[in-house]
Design a protein around this motif. Sequence first.
Motif, PDB file in Angstrom:
ATOM      1  N   GLY A 187       0.804  -1.208   0.000  1.00  0.00           N
ATOM      2  CA  GLY A 187       0.000   0.000   0.000  1.00  0.00           C
ATOM      3  C   GLY A 187       0.840   1.262   0.000  1.00  0.00           C
ATOM      4  N   LEU A 203      -4.491   7.388   5.241  1.00  0.00           N
ATOM      5  CA  LEU A 203      -5.064   6.339   4.393  1.00  0.00           C
ATOM      6  C   LEU A 203      -3.963   5.527   3.744  1.00  0.00           C
ATOM      7  CD1 LEU A 203      -7.529   5.040   2.903  1.00  0.00           C
ATOM      8  CD2 LEU A 203      -7.150   6.763   1.105  1.00  0.00           C
ATOM      9  N   THR A 205      -3.668   3.084   0.788  1.00  0.00           N
ATOM     10  CA  THR A 205      -4.358   2.565  -0.395  1.00  0.00           C
ATOM     11  C   THR A 205      -3.689   1.254  -0.783  1.00  0.00           C
ATOM     12  OG1 THR A 205      -4.851   4.818  -1.110  1.00  0.00           O
ATOM     13  CG2 THR A 205      -5.074   3.070  -2.748  1.00  0.00           C
ATOM     14  N   ASN A 223      -8.591  -0.936   1.574  1.00  0.00           N
ATOM     15  CA  ASN A 223      -7.829   0.199   2.088  1.00  0.00           C
ATOM     16  C   ASN A 223      -7.942   0.273   3.614  1.00  0.00           C
ATOM     17  OD1 ASN A 223      -7.246   0.811  -0.552  1.00  0.00           O
ATOM     18  ND2 ASN A 223      -8.754   2.449  -0.708  1.00  0.00           N
ATOM     19  N   THR A 225      -7.683   2.774   6.975  1.00  0.00           N
ATOM     20  CA  THR A 225      -7.694   4.144   7.484  1.00  0.00           C
ATOM     21  C   THR A 225      -7.237   4.160   8.946  1.00  0.00           C
ATOM     22  OG1 THR A 225      -9.523   4.780   6.022  1.00  0.00           O
ATOM     23  CG2 THR A 225      -9.094   6.193   7.931  1.00  0.00           C
TER      24      THR A 225
END
Length: 247
Positions: A187, A203, A205, A223, A225
């Motif tokens: 990510g 975040l 991703t 994803n 958070t």
Amino acid sequence: MDSIDPPSSIIKSAFEEIFSFSEKAFGEKFGFLSVEFQGRTKIAENKITGVWFNQSFTSEKDRFHVVFFNTQTLNDKGEIENCHNCQPDISEATYQFTPSGWKLVSKKLNFDTFGSWGYAPDIKVAETMQLSPRITVFMVPFSYSIQGDTDSGVGLFEFKNNDWRYIGYIHLEYSTEGSCNCYAYSGTLSKIAGSNPEYPDLLVTVKGTVMDFDADKIVPAKNITYRFDGTKYKSKDDVGIYNLPTL
């Protein structure tokens, strides 16, 4: 006005500010270390310390230089204590560039721990992120493996109001290549608006797959958070599907 580059003596100064003695004084008291511990200083019968990394940075348009130290624990054999949860203590001394030269503005002994298997991660320069106008964060890469699985991410070290604290670990990659080789994800990290303007949500991703331990099957990665809880960045998304440890 002095040069904006910190003097070579700043590391020696930082050591003495944090530990209250010189390296020579500690050596005379506890003995000088062998070559295998080169660059480290014994500061107690079962503790050795040394520079982790040091770097210059800008925060709120001011110029600073920080020196981080990591202190390790020795076992009864005089070896570095080596276990999955054995984390070195982290200390810091921070200097600000002023019209009269470099001035000490912060020093903290053992303000937190970071690392695994007795060691802090090797690092030369940390990438920085401006969380908000008053908050600069050092993002320290870290990776560790257990039972063939490897987790990688960044530890967040916050500098605010001339003070440092550790505010959490962000998971960025996970791989099972050393075990079942059945799933992996990676990510990228970015800031997004949240309820706290000083500490925006973070975040990750994600691309790849993960194991849903509740359903006992591999699923597409989602994803992640992270939100600041007043002390550290944490994520509810880690629970169940990601099954990740907290550092």
